[in-house]
Write a protein that holds these residues in place. Structure first.
Motif, mmCIF file in Angstrom:
data_model
loop_
_atom_site.group_PDB
_atom_site.id
_atom_site.type_symbol
_atom_site.label_atom_id
_atom_site.label_comp_id
_atom_site.label_asym_id
_atom_site.label_seq_id
_atom_site.Cartn_x
_atom_site.Cartn_y
_atom_site.Cartn_z
ATOM 1 N N ARG A 1 0.826 -1.212 0.000
ATOM 2 C CA ARG A 1 0.000 0.000 0.000
ATOM 3 C C ARG A 1 0.859 1.260 0.000
ATOM 4 N NH1 ARG A 1 -4.531 -0.575 4.442
ATOM 5 N NH2 ARG A 1 -5.137 1.369 3.485
ATOM 6 N N PHE A 2 1.955 1.228 0.762
ATOM 7 C CA PHE A 2 2.859 2.380 0.811
ATOM 8 C C PHE A 2 3.488 2.637 -0.553
ATOM 9 C CE2 PHE A 2 7.239 3.857 1.192
ATOM 10 C CZ PHE A 2 7.030 5.100 1.771
ATOM 11 N N SER A 3 3.967 1.573 -1.201
ATOM 12 C CA SER A 3 4.672 1.748 -2.471
ATOM 13 C C SER A 3 3.748 2.248 -3.584
ATOM 14 C CB SER A 3 5.337 0.441 -2.884
ATOM 15 O OG SER A 3 4.371 -0.547 -3.121
ATOM 16 N N THR A 4 2.466 1.939 -3.502
ATOM 17 C CA THR A 4 1.560 2.436 -4.538
ATOM 18 C C THR A 4 1.120 3.877 -4.294
ATOM 19 O OG1 THR A 4 -0.352 1.515 -3.396
ATOM 20 C CG2 THR A 4 0.671 0.151 -5.092
ATOM 21 N N GLN A 5 1.214 4.360 -3.064
ATOM 22 C CA GLN A 5 0.739 5.701 -2.750
ATOM 23 C C GLN A 5 1.846 6.732 -2.564
ATOM 24 O OE1 GLN A 5 -2.517 6.773 -2.540
ATOM 25 N NE2 GLN A 5 -2.980 4.773 -3.411
ATOM 26 N N VAL A 6 3.101 6.308 -2.446
ATOM 27 C CA VAL A 6 4.177 7.217 -2.084
ATOM 28 C C VAL A 6 4.378 8.324 -3.128
ATOM 29 C CG1 VAL A 6 6.080 5.892 -3.087
ATOM 30 C CG2 VAL A 6 6.492 7.341 -1.112
ATOM 31 N N TYR B 1 2.185 9.873 -4.773
ATOM 32 C CA TYR B 1 1.111 10.866 -4.708
ATOM 33 C C TYR B 1 1.368 11.910 -3.627
ATOM 34 C CZ TYR B 1 -1.635 7.931 -7.789
ATOM 35 O OH TYR B 1 -2.074 7.204 -8.851
ATOM 36 N N TRP B 2 2.001 11.514 -2.515
ATOM 37 C CA TRP B 2 2.163 12.473 -1.418
ATOM 38 C C TRP B 2 3.608 12.895 -1.192
ATOM 39 C CZ3 TRP B 2 5.288 10.718 2.384
ATOM 40 C CH2 TRP B 2 5.399 9.347 2.558
#
Length: 106
Positions: free
Chosen positions: A66-71, A73-74
């Protein structure tokens, strides 16, 4: 003659009899009273299950996924805001120092 009466009648039980429903026992045969064959269901008691089996392993790898897919973006806006704030603090300290006041004295 009503077509719904023909579709709903299938077994020897009359319509409206208790315990005789559409698709009660088999798929594809409306109102059939024959039980399905070849379907086996197993169950285990809730207090015999290991409810935390693999929880730590799944937590680590699910968190990483989950972290690697969202990093992306933020992280870029966060880094841009950090460097802009760092520049603003250094610029403010320079402008309020002796050399900064002397450079921009009017």
């Amino acid at each position: 003659m009503r077509p719904t009466q023909i579709l709903r009648s299938g077994g020897e039980l009359p319509i409206g009899k208790y315990g005789h429903y559409l698709n009660k026992d088999t798929w594809g045969h409306l109102g059939c009273v024959q039980p399905q064959k070849g379907i086996i269901t197993y169950g285990i008691s809730a207090n015999r299950q290991n409810v935390l089996a693999g929880a730590t392993h799944d937590a680590v790898f699910n968190t990483w996924r989950r972290f690697s897919t969202q990093v992306f973006y933020w992280a870029p806006p966060l880094l841009a805001a950090y460097y802009a704030m760092d520049w603003a603090i250094k610029r403010n300290e320079y402008l309020n120092s002796k050399t900064g006041r002397a450079e921009f004295k009017e």
